[in-house]
Scaffold this motif. Structure first.
Motif, PDB file in Angstrom:
ATOM      1  N   LEU A  86     -71.606 -29.658  23.834  1.00 18.92           N
ATOM      2  CA  LEU A  86     -72.006 -28.272  24.042  1.00 18.92           C
ATOM      3  C   LEU A  86     -73.520 -28.161  24.120  1.00 18.92           C
ATOM      4  O   LEU A  86     -74.255 -28.814  23.389  1.00 18.92           O
ATOM      5  CB  LEU A  86     -71.461 -27.407  22.906  1.00 18.92           C
ATOM      6  N   ASP A  87     -73.973 -27.313  25.016  1.00 18.68           N
ATOM      7  CA  ASP A  87     -75.420 -27.122  25.105  1.00 18.68           C
ATOM      8  C   ASP A  87     -75.821 -25.889  24.305  1.00 18.68           C
ATOM      9  O   ASP A  87     -75.738 -24.755  24.771  1.00 18.68           O
ATOM     10  CB  ASP A  87     -75.870 -26.977  26.553  1.00 18.68           C
ATOM     11  N   GLN A  88     -76.273 -26.138  23.110  1.00 21.05           N
ATOM     12  CA  GLN A  88     -76.636 -25.045  22.223  1.00 21.05           C
ATOM     13  C   GLN A  88     -77.748 -24.180  22.804  1.00 21.05           C
ATOM     14  O   GLN A  88     -77.792 -22.985  22.567  1.00 21.05           O
ATOM     15  CB  GLN A  88     -77.095 -25.607  20.873  1.00 21.05           C
ATOM     16  N   ASP A  90     -78.496 -23.286  25.926  1.00 21.25           N
ATOM     17  CA  ASP A  90     -78.002 -22.254  26.847  1.00 21.25           C
ATOM     18  C   ASP A  90     -77.413 -21.076  26.092  1.00 21.25           C
ATOM     19  O   ASP A  90     -77.729 -19.924  26.368  1.00 21.25           O
ATOM     20  CB  ASP A  90     -76.936 -22.845  27.770  1.00 21.25           C
ATOM     21  N   ASP A  91     -76.558 -21.391  25.132  1.00 21.51           N
ATOM     22  CA  ASP A  91     -75.928 -20.324  24.355  1.00 21.51           C
ATOM     23  C   ASP A  91     -76.980 -19.455  23.682  1.00 21.51           C
ATOM     24  O   ASP A  91     -76.895 -18.232  23.702  1.00 21.51           O
ATOM     25  CB  ASP A  91     -75.009 -20.927  23.275  1.00 21.51           C
ATOM     26  N   TYR A  92     -77.963 -20.117  23.109  1.00 23.90           N
ATOM     27  CA  TYR A  92     -78.995 -19.376  22.388  1.00 23.90           C
ATOM     28  C   TYR A  92     -79.765 -18.449  23.322  1.00 23.90           C
ATOM     29  O   TYR A  92     -80.060 -17.310  22.983  1.00 23.90           O
ATOM     30  CB  TYR A  92     -79.942 -20.332  21.687  1.00 23.90           C
ATOM     31  N   LYS A  94     -78.779 -17.097  26.082  1.00 24.85           N
ATOM     32  CA  LYS A  94     -77.956 -15.943  26.452  1.00 24.85           C
ATOM     33  C   LYS A  94     -77.935 -14.922  25.323  1.00 24.85           C
ATOM     34  O   LYS A  94     -78.075 -13.729  25.531  1.00 24.85           O
ATOM     35  CB  LYS A  94     -76.529 -16.398  26.770  1.00 24.85           C
ATOM     36  N   GLU A  95     -77.791 -15.450  24.120  1.00 24.57           N
ATOM     37  CA  GLU A  95     -77.792 -14.583  22.927  1.00 24.57           C
ATOM     38  C   GLU A  95     -79.100 -13.803  22.843  1.00 24.57           C
ATOM     39  O   GLU A  95     -79.115 -12.598  22.584  1.00 24.57           O
ATOM     40  CB  GLU A  95     -77.618 -15.462  21.685  1.00 24.57           C
TER      41      GLU A  95
ATOM     42  N   GLY B  19     -77.554 -24.159  15.232  1.00 24.49           N
ATOM     43  CA  GLY B  19     -78.027 -23.714  16.530  1.00 24.49           C
ATOM     44  C   GLY B  19     -79.533 -23.566  16.557  1.00 24.49           C
ATOM     45  O   GLY B  19     -80.180 -23.549  15.512  1.00 24.49           O
TER      46      GLY B  19
END
Lengths: 103, 103
Positions: A86-88, A90-92, A94-95, B19
């Motif tokens: 998982l690419d943390q 990218d998620d971050y 977006k968040e 994260g």
DNA sequence: TTTAAATATTCCTTTACAGGAATATTCTTT
DNA sequence: AAAGAATATTCCTGTAAAGGAATATTTAAA
């Protein structure tokens, strides 16, 4: 953890990986003076990374498996990082964007 | 290794396990002052345990998998100690006796 | 029982480093 | 361009800890 931070202590741990040793042997192998070795061993003992077995005149030191296991299980909580892909980041991001829009 | 010896830095690593974070977020979560956090992050960066991603005004820090992997593979060389059930101490004592007879 | 070997401990000095306070830098926003 | 976030850096100070030298302690050997 700070016990294995000191380079000489790390060397001691690595030396003991190959089997138990007496204080004198450790000092000889690592080219350290006996008193310093004793001091380092004391720290390693208190950190439960090493254990003593008095044998007549000498004291035999060996690795204390329990302590090493604890480091290992600490690392366990990180293992998912390189097992899951998982690419943390990218998620971050977006968040982050979500939050900024919300403001 | 000495990078994670410092308690606050260890906390940072553990926080980043959940994260990525910006400097400010880290400071807030851990109740530390921003300059100290920056300093610790600098050390962690140099130790390759953490990596930065500049994003506009802020800098996002996340764990650097490579560095953690290296600790893991270091531990690998000790794993046989608790997987094999060999008693190193017994072996060493026999070896010792052998040597003393030889003298 | 005295001597010698192996190890531990104490005291001292020096150095590395963490924290505080202030300031510099970089980027954004107005 | 000016002002204001977010972050980094510098300087200073106190402190913990590592190494050196000397000494204490324990056990074996003579």
């Amino acid at each position: 953890m700070s016990a294995i931070a000191e380079p000489n202590r790390l060397s001691i741990i690595e030396l003991l990986r190959d089997g138990p040793c007496t204080v004198g042997e450790i000092a000889e192998h690592l080219r350290l003076r006996q008193p310093q070795v004793s001091k380092h061993l004391r720290v390693l003992c208190e950190a439960k990374l090493v254990e003593v077995h008095p044998m007549a005149n000498r004291r035999i030191y060996k690795l204390h498996v329990q302590g090493l296991k604890e480091i290992d299980s600490w690392l366990d909580s990180f293992r998912h990082l390189w097992e899951d892909r998982l690419d943390q980041l990218d998620d971050y991001l977006k968040e982050l964007q979500r939050k900024e829009k919300g403001e």
